[in-house]
Design an enzyme around this catalytic site. Structure first.
Site, mmCIF file in Angstrom:
data_model
loop_
_atom_site.group_PDB
_atom_site.id
_atom_site.type_symbol
_atom_site.label_atom_id
_atom_site.label_comp_id
_atom_site.label_asym_id
_atom_site.label_seq_id
_atom_site.Cartn_x
_atom_site.Cartn_y
_atom_site.Cartn_z
ATOM 1 N N ARG A 166 7.718 -23.111 46.945
ATOM 2 C CA ARG A 166 7.306 -24.449 47.395
ATOM 3 C C ARG A 166 8.460 -25.425 47.185
ATOM 4 O O ARG A 166 8.741 -26.277 48.014
ATOM 5 C CB ARG A 166 6.042 -24.925 46.655
ATOM 6 C CG ARG A 166 5.742 -26.400 46.911
ATOM 7 C CD ARG A 166 4.330 -26.853 46.541
ATOM 8 N NE ARG A 166 3.790 -26.244 45.352
ATOM 9 C CZ ARG A 166 4.201 -26.484 44.106
ATOM 10 N NH1 ARG A 166 5.156 -27.362 43.874
ATOM 11 N NH2 ARG A 166 3.666 -25.849 43.085
ATOM 12 N N LYS B 52 8.097 -28.692 69.013
ATOM 13 C CA LYS B 52 8.429 -29.006 70.396
ATOM 14 C C LYS B 52 9.844 -28.494 70.729
ATOM 15 O O LYS B 52 10.068 -27.309 70.677
ATOM 16 C CB LYS B 52 8.272 -30.507 70.617
ATOM 17 C CG LYS B 52 6.961 -31.094 70.008
ATOM 18 C CD LYS B 52 5.695 -30.593 70.677
ATOM 19 C CE LYS B 52 4.409 -30.957 69.913
ATOM 20 N NZ LYS B 52 4.253 -32.321 69.477
ATOM 21 N N ASP C 66 10.647 -41.326 65.421
ATOM 22 C CA ASP C 66 10.140 -40.011 65.803
ATOM 23 C C ASP C 66 10.992 -39.558 66.984
ATOM 24 O O ASP C 66 10.878 -40.095 68.094
ATOM 25 C CB ASP C 66 8.657 -40.109 66.169
ATOM 26 C CG ASP C 66 8.047 -38.752 66.521
ATOM 27 O OD1 ASP C 66 8.791 -37.863 66.977
ATOM 28 O OD2 ASP C 66 6.829 -38.591 66.355
ATOM 29 N N TYR D 151 2.086 -41.452 69.238
ATOM 30 C CA TYR D 151 1.518 -40.111 69.356
ATOM 31 C C TYR D 151 0.134 -40.133 68.684
ATOM 32 O O TYR D 151 -0.020 -40.683 67.591
ATOM 33 C CB TYR D 151 2.444 -39.100 68.674
ATOM 34 C CG TYR D 151 1.846 -37.719 68.584
ATOM 35 C CD1 TYR D 151 1.762 -36.925 69.717
ATOM 36 C CD2 TYR D 151 1.359 -37.231 67.384
ATOM 37 C CE1 TYR D 151 1.195 -35.662 69.645
ATOM 38 C CE2 TYR D 151 0.793 -35.965 67.306
ATOM 39 C CZ TYR D 151 0.712 -35.188 68.439
ATOM 40 O OH TYR D 151 0.145 -33.943 68.372
HETATM 41 C C1 PLP Z 1 3.502 -33.046 68.484
HETATM 42 C C2 PLP Z 1 4.016 -34.355 68.006
HETATM 43 C C3 PLP Z 1 3.826 -34.772 66.677
HETATM 44 C C4 PLP Z 1 3.017 -33.974 65.669
HETATM 45 O O1 PLP Z 1 3.594 -32.768 65.354
HETATM 46 P P1 PLP Z 1 2.775 -31.441 64.967
HETATM 47 O O2 PLP Z 1 3.841 -30.434 64.797
HETATM 48 O O3 PLP Z 1 1.820 -31.164 66.083
HETATM 49 O O4 PLP Z 1 2.041 -31.769 63.692
HETATM 50 C C5 PLP Z 1 4.387 -35.968 66.284
HETATM 51 N N1 PLP Z 1 5.075 -36.746 67.155
HETATM 52 C C6 PLP Z 1 5.251 -36.391 68.437
HETATM 53 C C7 PLP Z 1 6.014 -37.292 69.345
HETATM 54 C C8 PLP Z 1 4.735 -35.194 68.911
HETATM 55 O O5 PLP Z 1 4.907 -34.855 70.194
#
Ligand code: PLP
Length: 399
Positions: A68, A219, A194, A121
């Site tokens: 961890r 992503k 982000d 998001y």
């Molecule tokens: C998918 C996404 C998230 C969240 O991420 P997860 O891996 O699904 O928890 C946060 N911000 C954006 C812009 C996203 O597309």
């Protein structure tokens, strides 16, 4: 409160690779890992271990004690991400939302305030609105494309974070990172970006003044739709200590298998992103000339209100394209159902093209609120298939 040992030591060599001495592609392939000293393994092993033998009590090899707190596969990924974003340190998590939750706990306490995008998001909005408010955090929402509105939403002395996405989802609004960093810093707050939609290849927010970068590595970073993960990258060591402490204390870490997959994805991020962008440009051109399409939304288009800012802060304009169908909602739903090469699914950023109807799918939960998206809107995550096949599929889907 934040012991130095909460952040694993890095070698000078690894640290140097965090700096922008070599090109992006070279860092993507080499940063964070040296071929294994014992075997010469060129690719980091998947260290499927929870614990590490100590050479006498406290005699840790390379700082590893318990997985961890630290795992060598995760360390390799974190070193790579820090290098790509030109940050001081990176931290890998089990999901993007796990990363976000850890950041909120690292920086905010009861009575503190954050500013979030008014089209954040959905998961970020839910985390702040439904979870963080329960432990005393307050927030206001403002459009990221309006610097004055973001400034007005700040509560001096109480706002800890100004949270920005750029481009946003699914309307691809653009925030001026440099200007927003100035606004946040004037108020003593940190700017969080982000960077999921742009990816580390197209945009490096820390170099524009942001303090923290958030990724859903699910992503573009992972890029193959086969892993869920998240990351934080921070600009200074003091914040790295706080985040490192909370990563270990909260425990929402990326496992070694997932870390390995995301690192493998990052190796090819640059070539994938260039192809995503090439194909998106073809798709935009095709849709803009299609009689059944009312509007194409893409920051690369000169008529996009964020075009000038995007052109300044992004290398290219990304792989996400949204468009409105002239004949309305049912025609948009029909097009989603008819597509074949574009798979009807949520998520984005993988090698395969995806199509979705935000109003009924990713953004169904904001129907009836200020965040509602047009019902005739379709969002594409343009993949890296043969562009002509993508255009033919869209033509067929639009009927
Ligand atoms: C998918 C996404 C998230 C969240 O991420 P997860 O891996 O699904 O928890 C946060 N911000 C954006 C812009 C996203 O597309």
């Amino acid at each position: 409160m934040f012991p130095a040992s909460s952040v694993l030591p890095v070698t000078q060599e690894q640290h140097d690779q965090h700096r922008s001495k070599s090109g992006f592609e070279t860092r993507a392939i080499h940063a964070g890992y040296e071929p294994d000293a014992a075997t010469g393994a060129v690719i980091p092993p998947i260290y499927a271990t929870s614990t590490y033998k100590q050479d006498g009590v406290g005699g840790l090899r390379g700082g590893y004690e318990y997985s961890r707190s630290g795992n060598p596969t995760r360390t390799a990924l974190e070193g790579n991400l820090a290098a790509l974003e030109e940050g001081e340190r990176a931290f890998a998590f089990a999901s993007g939302l796990a990363a976000e939750d850890t950041l909120l706990h690292s920086v905010c306490g009861p009575g503190d305030h954050v500013v979030i995008p008014d089209d954040a998001y959905g998961g970020t909005f839910r985390l702040v609105d439904k979870v963080a408010t329960g432990w005393g955090l307050e927030y206001d929402a403002a459009p990221v494309s309006d610097v004055d509105a973001v400034r007005a939403a700040i509560r001096p002395g109480r706002t800890r974070l100004v949270w920005v996405e750029t481009p946003t989802n699914p309307l691809l609004n653009i925030g001026d990172i440099e200007a927003l960093a100035g606004v946040a810093h004037d108020a003593g707050a940190l700017l969080v970006v982000d960077n999921t939609f742009a990816s580390s290849y197209l945009q490096q927010p820390l170099t524009l003044g942001a303090d923290v970068v958030v990724h859903s590595t699910t992503k573009y970073a992972g890029g193959h739709s086969d892993v869920v993960g998240g990351a934080l990258v921070v600009r200074d060591l003091e914040l790295a200590e706080r985040v490192g402490f909370h990563q270990n204390a909260i425990g929402a870490v990326a496992g070694p298998f997932d870390s390995w997959l995301v690192l493998r994805g990052l190796r090819t991020l640059a070539v994938r992103m260039d192809r995503h962008c090439d194909n998106a440009e073809r798709v935009v051109e095709f849709l803009a000339g299609h009689p059944k399409v009312a509007q194409v939304i893409y920051p690369g288009l000169e008529e996009h209100p964020g075009h000038a800012v995007a052109a300044r802060q992004m290398k290219r304009f990304g792989g996400i394209v949204s468009f409105r169908v002239a004949a309305g909602e049912q025609a948009a739903l029909d097009a989603c159902a008819r597509a074949e090469v574009f798979t009807l699914a949520e998520s984005l950023g993988g090698i395969e093209s995806l199509i979705e109807h935000p109003g009924r799918m990713t953004h169904a939960s904001v129907a009836g609120t200020a965040l509602e998206v047009p019902s005739d809107l379709i969002r594409l995550s343009v993949g890296i298939e043969t562009a002509d096949d993508l255009l033919a599929d869209l033509d067929r889907a639009l009927g």
